[in-house]
Structures are given as structure tokens and as C-alpha cells.
Design an enzyme around this catalytic site. Sequence first.
Site, PDB file in Angstrom:
ATOM      1  N   GLU A   1      57.519  13.195  40.079  1.00 24.05           N
ATOM      2  CA  GLU A   1      56.348  14.061  39.851  1.00 24.05           C
ATOM      3  C   GLU A   1      55.060  13.237  39.976  1.00 24.05           C
ATOM      4  O   GLU A   1      54.175  13.270  39.122  1.00 24.05           O
ATOM      5  CB  GLU A   1      56.422  14.767  38.495  1.00 24.05           C
ATOM      6  CG  GLU A   1      55.511  15.977  38.403  1.00 24.05           C
ATOM      7  CD  GLU A   1      55.666  16.735  37.094  1.00 24.05           C
ATOM      8  OE1 GLU A   1      56.618  17.520  36.955  1.00 24.05           O
ATOM      9  OE2 GLU A   1      54.822  16.548  36.201  1.00 24.05           O
TER      10      GLU A   1
ATOM     11  N   ASP B   1      53.644  12.363  33.086  1.00 27.49           N
ATOM     12  CA  ASP B   1      52.314  11.931  32.653  1.00 27.49           C
ATOM     13  C   ASP B   1      52.175  11.711  31.151  1.00 27.49           C
ATOM     14  O   ASP B   1      51.084  11.802  30.602  1.00 27.49           O
ATOM     15  CB  ASP B   1      51.289  12.990  33.097  1.00 27.49           C
ATOM     16  CG  ASP B   1      51.653  14.377  32.593  1.00 27.49           C
ATOM     17  OD1 ASP B   1      52.423  14.483  31.617  1.00 27.49           O
ATOM     18  OD2 ASP B   1      51.177  15.366  33.177  1.00 27.49           O
TER      19      ASP B   1
ATOM     20  N   HIS C   1      49.629  23.431  22.990  1.00 26.17           N
ATOM     21  CA  HIS C   1      49.824  22.214  22.207  1.00 26.17           C
ATOM     22  C   HIS C   1      48.909  21.064  22.604  1.00 26.17           C
ATOM     23  O   HIS C   1      48.803  20.071  21.907  1.00 26.17           O
ATOM     24  CB  HIS C   1      51.267  21.723  22.374  1.00 26.17           C
ATOM     25  CG  HIS C   1      51.597  21.248  23.764  1.00 26.17           C
ATOM     26  ND1 HIS C   1      51.328  19.964  24.185  1.00 26.17           N
ATOM     27  CD2 HIS C   1      52.140  21.883  24.827  1.00 26.17           C
ATOM     28  CE1 HIS C   1      51.716  19.830  25.441  1.00 26.17           C
ATOM     29  NE2 HIS C   1      52.201  20.980  25.867  1.00 26.17           N
TER      30      HIS C   1
ATOM     31  N   GLU D   1      46.825  12.922  29.654  1.00 34.70           N
ATOM     32  CA  GLU D   1      47.804  12.969  30.758  1.00 34.70           C
ATOM     33  C   GLU D   1      47.221  12.553  32.104  1.00 34.70           C
ATOM     34  O   GLU D   1      47.901  11.915  32.911  1.00 34.70           O
ATOM     35  CB  GLU D   1      48.422  14.370  30.865  1.00 34.70           C
ATOM     36  CG  GLU D   1      49.380  14.727  29.732  1.00 34.70           C
ATOM     37  CD  GLU D   1      48.698  15.181  28.459  1.00 34.70           C
ATOM     38  OE1 GLU D   1      47.453  15.383  28.476  1.00 34.70           O
ATOM     39  OE2 GLU D   1      49.383  15.342  27.433  1.00 34.70           O
TER      40      GLU D   1
ATOM     41  N   HIS E   1      54.573  24.470  18.654  1.00 36.42           N
ATOM     42  CA  HIS E   1      54.850  23.031  18.704  1.00 36.42           C
ATOM     43  C   HIS E   1      54.944  22.510  17.272  1.00 36.42           C
ATOM     44  O   HIS E   1      54.159  22.916  16.413  1.00 36.42           O
ATOM     45  CB  HIS E   1      53.701  22.361  19.468  1.00 36.42           C
ATOM     46  CG  HIS E   1      53.970  20.957  19.886  1.00 36.42           C
ATOM     47  ND1 HIS E   1      54.033  19.918  18.984  1.00 36.42           N
ATOM     48  CD2 HIS E   1      54.201  20.410  21.104  1.00 36.42           C
ATOM     49  CE1 HIS E   1      54.284  18.792  19.636  1.00 36.42           C
ATOM     50  NE2 HIS E   1      54.392  19.063  20.927  1.00 36.42           N
TER      51      HIS E   1
ATOM     52  N   ARG F   1      46.278  18.131  23.445  1.00 30.38           N
ATOM     53  CA  ARG F   1      45.297  17.477  22.570  1.00 30.38           C
ATOM     54  C   ARG F   1      43.886  18.022  22.754  1.00 30.38           C
ATOM     55  O   ARG F   1      43.138  18.174  21.794  1.00 30.38           O
ATOM     56  CB  ARG F   1      45.315  15.961  22.808  1.00 30.38           C
ATOM     57  CG  ARG F   1      46.410  15.262  22.034  1.00 30.38           C
ATOM     58  CD  ARG F   1      46.543  13.812  22.425  1.00 30.38           C
ATOM     59  NE  ARG F   1      47.333  13.068  21.454  1.00 30.38           N
ATOM     60  CZ  ARG F   1      48.651  13.179  21.302  1.00 30.38           C
ATOM     61  NH1 ARG F   1      49.341  14.019  22.048  1.00 30.38           N
ATOM     62  NH2 ARG F   1      49.288  12.471  20.384  1.00 30.38           N
TER      63      ARG F   1
HETATM   64  C1  UD1 Z   1      53.473  15.028  24.313  1.00 28.56           C
HETATM   65  C2  UD1 Z   1      52.785  14.430  25.552  1.00 28.56           C
HETATM   66  C3  UD1 Z   1      52.272  15.531  26.453  1.00 28.56           C
HETATM   67  C4  UD1 Z   1      53.350  16.550  26.767  1.00 28.56           C
HETATM   68  C5  UD1 Z   1      53.970  17.043  25.489  1.00 28.56           C
HETATM   69  C6  UD1 Z   1      55.119  17.966  25.779  1.00 28.56           C
HETATM   70  C7  UD1 Z   1      51.595  12.313  25.272  1.00 28.56           C
HETATM   71  C8  UD1 Z   1      50.362  11.653  24.819  1.00 28.56           C
HETATM   72  N1  UD1 Z   1      51.643  13.646  25.121  1.00 28.56           N
HETATM   73  O1  UD1 Z   1      52.472  15.698  23.576  1.00 28.56           O
HETATM   74  O2  UD1 Z   1      51.803  14.967  27.656  1.00 28.56           O
HETATM   75  O3  UD1 Z   1      52.766  17.632  27.437  1.00 28.56           O
HETATM   76  O4  UD1 Z   1      54.466  15.930  24.732  1.00 28.56           O
HETATM   77  O5  UD1 Z   1      55.471  18.731  24.691  1.00 28.56           O
HETATM   78  O6  UD1 Z   1      52.505  11.651  25.728  1.00 28.56           O
HETATM   79  N2  UD1 Z   1      56.706  16.402  16.842  1.00 28.56           N
HETATM   80  C9  UD1 Z   1      57.811  16.678  16.067  1.00 28.56           C
HETATM   81  N3  UD1 Z   1      59.028  16.816  16.690  1.00 28.56           N
HETATM   82  C10 UD1 Z   1      59.193  16.688  18.022  1.00 28.56           C
HETATM   83  C11 UD1 Z   1      58.055  16.423  18.797  1.00 28.56           C
HETATM   84  C12 UD1 Z   1      56.826  16.281  18.210  1.00 28.56           C
HETATM   85  O7  UD1 Z   1      57.718  16.798  14.858  1.00 28.56           O
HETATM   86  O8  UD1 Z   1      60.324  16.819  18.523  1.00 28.56           O
HETATM   87  C13 UD1 Z   1      55.377  16.272  16.190  1.00 28.56           C
HETATM   88  C14 UD1 Z   1      55.189  14.924  15.497  1.00 28.56           C
HETATM   89  O9  UD1 Z   1      54.398  15.092  14.363  1.00 28.56           O
HETATM   90  C15 UD1 Z   1      54.409  14.117  16.561  1.00 28.56           C
HETATM   91  C16 UD1 Z   1      53.514  15.218  17.104  1.00 28.56           C
HETATM   92  O10 UD1 Z   1      54.355  16.370  17.168  1.00 28.56           O
HETATM   93  O11 UD1 Z   1      53.719  13.030  16.031  1.00 28.56           O
HETATM   94  C17 UD1 Z   1      52.875  14.955  18.443  1.00 28.56           C
HETATM   95  O12 UD1 Z   1      53.820  14.456  19.367  1.00 28.56           O
HETATM   96  P1  UD1 Z   1      53.306  13.554  20.612  1.00 28.56           P
HETATM   97  O13 UD1 Z   1      54.482  13.154  21.418  1.00 28.56           O
HETATM   98  O14 UD1 Z   1      52.382  12.495  20.120  1.00 28.56           O
HETATM   99  O15 UD1 Z   1      52.388  14.542  21.436  1.00 28.56           O
HETATM  100  P2  UD1 Z   1      52.639  15.972  22.028  1.00 28.56           P
HETATM  101  O16 UD1 Z   1      51.476  16.812  21.665  1.00 28.56           O
HETATM  102  O17 UD1 Z   1      53.989  16.446  21.709  1.00 28.56           O
HETATM  103  N1  UDP Z   2      60.040  25.024  26.686  1.00 28.10           N
HETATM  104  C1  UDP Z   2      61.225  25.129  25.947  1.00 28.10           C
HETATM  105  N2  UDP Z   2      61.173  25.739  24.728  1.00 28.10           N
HETATM  106  C2  UDP Z   2      60.015  26.209  24.190  1.00 28.10           C
HETATM  107  C3  UDP Z   2      58.810  26.073  24.942  1.00 28.10           C
HETATM  108  C4  UDP Z   2      58.858  25.458  26.179  1.00 28.10           C
HETATM  109  O1  UDP Z   2      62.296  24.717  26.398  1.00 28.10           O
HETATM  110  O2  UDP Z   2      60.041  26.746  23.083  1.00 28.10           O
HETATM  111  C5  UDP Z   2      60.081  24.345  28.029  1.00 28.10           C
HETATM  112  C6  UDP Z   2      59.397  25.061  29.151  1.00 28.10           C
HETATM  113  O3  UDP Z   2      60.275  25.948  29.812  1.00 28.10           O
HETATM  114  C7  UDP Z   2      58.959  23.912  30.064  1.00 28.10           C
HETATM  115  C8  UDP Z   2      58.717  22.784  29.096  1.00 28.10           C
HETATM  116  O4  UDP Z   2      59.379  23.129  27.890  1.00 28.10           O
HETATM  117  O5  UDP Z   2      59.999  23.502  30.935  1.00 28.10           O
HETATM  118  C9  UDP Z   2      57.250  22.602  28.885  1.00 28.10           C
HETATM  119  O6  UDP Z   2      57.026  21.767  27.828  1.00 28.10           O
HETATM  120  P1  UDP Z   2      55.592  21.505  27.218  1.00 28.10           P
HETATM  121  O7  UDP Z   2      54.719  22.689  27.426  1.00 28.10           O
HETATM  122  O8  UDP Z   2      55.810  21.027  25.845  1.00 28.10           O
HETATM  123  O9  UDP Z   2      55.069  20.268  28.068  1.00 28.10           O
HETATM  124  P2  UDP Z   2      54.220  20.163  29.408  1.00 28.10           P
HETATM  125  O10 UDP Z   2      54.984  20.763  30.507  1.00 28.10           O
HETATM  126  O11 UDP Z   2      52.911  20.829  29.148  1.00 28.10           O
HETATM  127  O12 UDP Z   2      54.035  18.692  29.577  1.00 28.10           O
END
Ligand code: UD1
Ligand code: UDP
Length: 369
Positions: free
Chosen positions: A119, A95, A207, A133, A240, A209
Site C-alpha cells: 500500500e 501508514d 477515530h 499517517e 473505537h 487523531r
Molecule cells: C491507529 C493508527 C491509525 C489507524 C488506526 C486503525 C497510528 C498513529 N495510528 O490509530 O493510523 O488508522 O490505528 O484503527 O499508528 N485501544 C484499545 N484496544 C485496541 C486498540 C486501541 O484499547 O485494540 C486504545 C488504547 O487506549 C490505545 C488507543 O486506543 O492507546 C489508541 O491506539 P493507537 O494505536 O495509538 O491509535 P489509533 O487511534 O488506534
Molecule cells: N472494521 C472492522 N470492525 C469494525 C470497524 C471496522 O473489522 O468494527 C474494519 C473495516 O472493514 C476496515 C478496517 O477495519 O477494513 C478499517 O479500520 P480503521 O478504520 O480502524 O483503520 P483505517 O483503515 O482508517 O486505517
Amino acid sequence: MKILTIFGTRPEAIKMAPLVNFLKKTDDFEVKVVVTAQHREMLDQVLELFKIVPDYDLNIMKKTQSLTEITVKALEGLEEILQKELPDMVLVHGDTTTTFVGALASFYQRPSIPVGHVEAGLRSFDMQNPYPEEANRVLADHLCDIHFAPTELSRQNLEREGINPQRIFVTGNTVVDALQQIRIMSKNMPLPFETRENEKTIIVTMHRRESWGKPLESVCMAILRIVSDFKNVRVVFPWHPNPKVRNIISPILSNVERVHLVEPLDYKDFINLMGKSFFMLSDSGGIQEEAASLEVPVLLLRKVTERPEAISCGIVKLAGTNEDDVYNCAAELLLDEGKRDKMVPDSNPFGDGKACKHILDAILTYWRR
Ligand code: UD1
Ligand code: UDP
């Protein structure tokens, strides 16, 4: 048959990695891996762990980029790859923005490329929670041609929306496959902090939004009260990397005794830590699915969940994000260990670790038809 898989964030990678490796082992498929790299470090941790080297890496991550920026960059990048590779089928997962864009980019090709949604069918029935999502998965489901629903409930959600029942397959969730594979490696790994005897560890992840601002702030305040009132509690918060998340947590929880703000953990270290914790506070999707297998309850920091199976089996309790509610839910389990133990179910409603095999069978059935 050429299958092109598209993913971009940590959770998608964790749940697609076992499937990629499973499909690669068979003779039926040529498998190509495309990552948008919507996440960077958090994605790379997973690719390395599962030994997956992408065929294409769009490398789109930029600090604090908007949803529009992610969408536009991924859509443009994917078009070129799809036109070059001409796959017989695309697989997307879950999602995220990458999921939705992966399905849309494939639909935009002429003729459209059939897309399988891993999924599929999860619904919170609230477009604002989780945001964005819920919209991403509804849109993706209606763009996709074949649906791998993890549970019977998700199958019913799809049918109710008019999706052709012949194209829905109940497969279980590949997260259980991933967990089973990595858990073997993660046994006896050292923890990223020192513990004392009789201490209880609480893991926190947050984490989403819709949690930015007041909800996240209130949960941090509740954590502060928990460690102050329960001296035998240690909190580990793999935070995060998003600055919008860290800027809220840092002023409240930095330099607090028995609270560890740590970098996102490698999946095997995280599983190891989860398995040793007393309970978790989280707004995560995937963690709700892993909890039953690891026998660790989760107090869910959200208004609603698209995974009601986790609530029905007992392993997840909806705590919300109000400071008093979170504190009271946590205190209840800390004061009465029996209540915590009662939350652990006998089995995991999200599958038995054979989802990849069920998905492979479903793809072949669909293809032969
Ligand atoms: C994204 C997904 C969310 C998912 C989550 C898992 C969308 C809109 N959101 O949210 O559904 O649950 O990932 O974790 O698709 N960043 C880093 N390094 C990384 C990853 C992220 O620095 O490896 C920082 C960056 O500043 C980036 C920000 O996190 O711009 C947000 O990342 P983004 O992918 O936009 O949204 P998430 O909150 O991670
Ligand atoms: N996870 C990880 N390291 C961490 C925190 C979470 O590997 O420090 C794993 C966790 O076991 C799960 C996945 O990341 O499988 C969940 O990711 P996240 O919560 O970012 O995304 P969501 O599932 O909410 O989309």
C-alpha cells in the site's frame, strides 16, 4: 528466502493477513510474522479470523499511550528480532506508527534489510490530515526498497518523489483479497441489533487523531439530528476503544433511541453489516476501499483523502466534519434513494482480489534482478 512481516493494528492485519497466508502456501518463502500489537483486542480479532499465529508479539499496547511511546517500544523490540532472524526481506503495510518504525528498524540494521511497502504511494499532500499517517507513509516510502502501489495514481505519486520506477509495482490493494475471502463466511450472519421493516441502517466509524475534539463532537450532533428527523433510520456506531474517542461520543449519543454504540465488530460481522447498510459515515481509510466492492456509499468525515480514486468512481463523497454539512449530505441521500444508488460504481478501483499474487510476482522479479 526468509520474509519477515511486521504489523500492529487492525487495518494492517486485515490487509496483511491474506498476503501472509498466500506467501506461506508457496515453496519460495519462509514467512515469519511479527506483531507489535500497537492494537490488542482489535488485532487479535483479525489474527483469529485469518488463523494467523504470530512468531513474535511485542505486546506494546498500553491505554492512551503517546506516539513517542509506541515508536520507542516498537523500535527497541524490533531490533532484537531482526538481529536474531536476519530476514532477506521485511514487509510492512500502510501508514501507522508500526509501519514507519518497521521500515526504520530494518533500515538501521547493517547491512540494511530490504523492505517492501504494501500500500505504497498514497498521498493526501497534507501532513496534518490525516495525522500522523501522511508523515508515516511518506517516511516509510523513502526508507523502503520495493513499493507495492495499489493503483496507477499511487505509482505516479511515488515517481514524482523520485522513487526508482523499477522498484514500483502496481498490484491492487490486498483489502479486496481479504474482503473476498471473508465475505463468503459472513453471508447470513445475524446482525448485532434488531431491525424493523423499511428501516435504513447507517454505519458510523470515527477515530482519527485530527478528528478528536470539535470535529467528532459536530458529527455526533449531526447524527442526533438525523435520527430525530428520520424516524426510519437506525445508526450503528462500532466505537473505537480509545477513551479519547469514547469520552467525546458518549455524552452525546449514549441512550439515544435507534443509535447503537457497539464494541468494534469482528471483521466478518462488520462486512456483513456494511453490506446491509444504506450508507456509511466514516473517517476510515480501509472503508473507502471496501465500499465499492460492497456497493455501499461512504460520506467521508475528513478534509482530504489520500484515496481520490474512491471519489472519482463516485462511491465516496467528501462530507467534512461540519455539523450542517454532514447532516445535509446524509439527508440528501435519505430523501432521494436514486442519488444513493447512483454513487455505486461498476467495479472497484482498488483491485480485483489478486493483489497478493501480484505482490508475490513483484517480490520474485525484484529478487531475481
Ligand atoms: C491507529 C493508527 C491509525 C489507524 C488506526 C486503525 C497510528 C498513529 N495510528 O490509530 O493510523 O488508522 O490505528 O484503527 O499508528 N485501544 C484499545 N484496544 C485496541 C486498540 C486501541 O484499547 O485494540 C486504545 C488504547 O487506549 C490505545 C488507543 O486506543 O492507546 C489508541 O491506539 P493507537 O494505536 O495509538 O491509535 P489509533 O487511534 O488506534
Ligand atoms: N472494521 C472492522 N470492525 C469494525 C470497524 C471496522 O473489522 O468494527 C474494519 C473495516 O472493514 C476496515 C478496517 O477495519 O477494513 C478499517 O479500520 P480503521 O478504520 O480502524 O483503520 P483505517 O483503515 O482508517 O486505517
